[in-house]
Scaffold this motif. Structure first.
Motif, PDB file in Angstrom:
ATOM      1  N   GLU A 145       0.815  -1.219   0.000  1.00 40.58           N
ATOM      2  CA  GLU A 145       0.000   0.000   0.000  1.00 40.58           C
ATOM      3  C   GLU A 145       0.848   1.269   0.000  1.00 40.58           C
ATOM      4  O   GLU A 145       0.331   2.355  -0.265  1.00 40.58           O
ATOM      5  N   GLU A 146       2.129   1.157   0.296  1.00 39.72           N
ATOM      6  CA  GLU A 146       2.993   2.351   0.237  1.00 39.72           C
ATOM      7  C   GLU A 146       3.482   2.523  -1.202  1.00 39.72           C
ATOM      8  O   GLU A 146       4.156   1.632  -1.746  1.00 39.72           O
ATOM      9  N   GLY A 149       6.887   1.572  -2.570  1.00 37.72           N
ATOM     10  CA  GLY A 149       7.569   1.282  -1.312  1.00 37.72           C
ATOM     11  C   GLY A 149       7.631  -0.182  -0.914  1.00 37.72           C
ATOM     12  O   GLY A 149       8.130  -0.485   0.169  1.00 37.72           O
TER      13      GLY A 149
END
Ligand code: GRF
Length: 216
Positions: A145-146, A149
């Motif tokens: 979800e990042e 990331g």
């Protein structure tokens, strides 16, 4: 021999990474089979590459949906109709909702044109030059979800040269993208690569934070 791993590729544009995957994975004995290519843009050149290779294509125009959640729900339905074990983002220029990312947790890969975690987001080649970086490159990572990331799988590193321009650098990085993305997809398809509780695992061992490093 085991059934090949079904892959769905999402694109928005030229699809040169898609082409690298098509070229690498076609043919008997390949561990992966590209079942479909889905684009959010009808004019994405990558759709022609898929059709030329005899791969199913779908277009899902995000502007026709009320919002991100509605588009992502429709996208999940299109993707899942092909029953993929792996979903590959190859220049898909949409930010994905948390629901979408969680739905494909551990089976969603992305390629990014920088040495993550440096230069997340867009315009990476110019930013690497402006920052005076000695090295640049590209990264394949599991999507979480990042944004940009998730745990790194593999990075190709190249030195920045004194006379590099964003365009020259982009060309050299793109060439490396076309090497590392098929490599990562093969690892996944062969069951060698997976997302563990605390990072990407290759052959049962945790990969370093950079992912597997390739220097050229
Ligand atoms: C690549 O630079 C990739 O790293 C980024 O989007 C671009 C896609 O290029 N995510 P292409 O459509 O595969 O040529």
């Amino acid at each position: 021999m085991a059934e090949p791993c079904n892959v769905v590729v999402l694109i928005s544009g030229s699809g040169s990474n898609l082409q690298a995957l098509i070229d690498d994975l076609h043919g008997a004995g390949s561990p992966a089979r590209i079942r479909a290519v889905i684009s959010n843009r009808a004019d994405a050149a990558g759709l022609s590459r898929a059709r030329a290779a005899g791969i199913d294509t779908r277009v899902l125009d995000h502007t026709r949906y009320a919002g991100r959640e509605a588009f992502d729900a429709a996208l999940i339905a299109e993707i899942d109709a092909f029953e993929p074990q792996l979903v590959v983002l190859a220049g898909f220029m949409r930010i994905l909702s948390g629901g979408f990312v969680r739905h494909y947790q551990g089976r969603l890969l992305n390629i990014h044109p920088s040495l993550l975690p440096r230069h997340k987001g867009l315009d990476t080649h110019r930013r690497a030059l402006e920052a005076g970086d000695a090295e640049h490159g590209c990264s394949v990572h599991f999507v979480t979800e990042e944004l940009d990331g998730g745990p790194l799988v593999v990075q190709a590193v190249l030195p920045i040269e004194a006379d590099d321009t964003p365009e020259r650098l982009a060309t050299r990085v793109h060439h490396r993208e076309h090497l590392i993305y098929p490599l990562a997809v093969r690892w996944f398809a062969e069951g060698r690569l997976r997302l563990g509780a605390d990072g990407a695992m290759l052959d049962g061992a945790k990969l370093p934070a950079t992912g597997h490093l390739i220097r050229t």
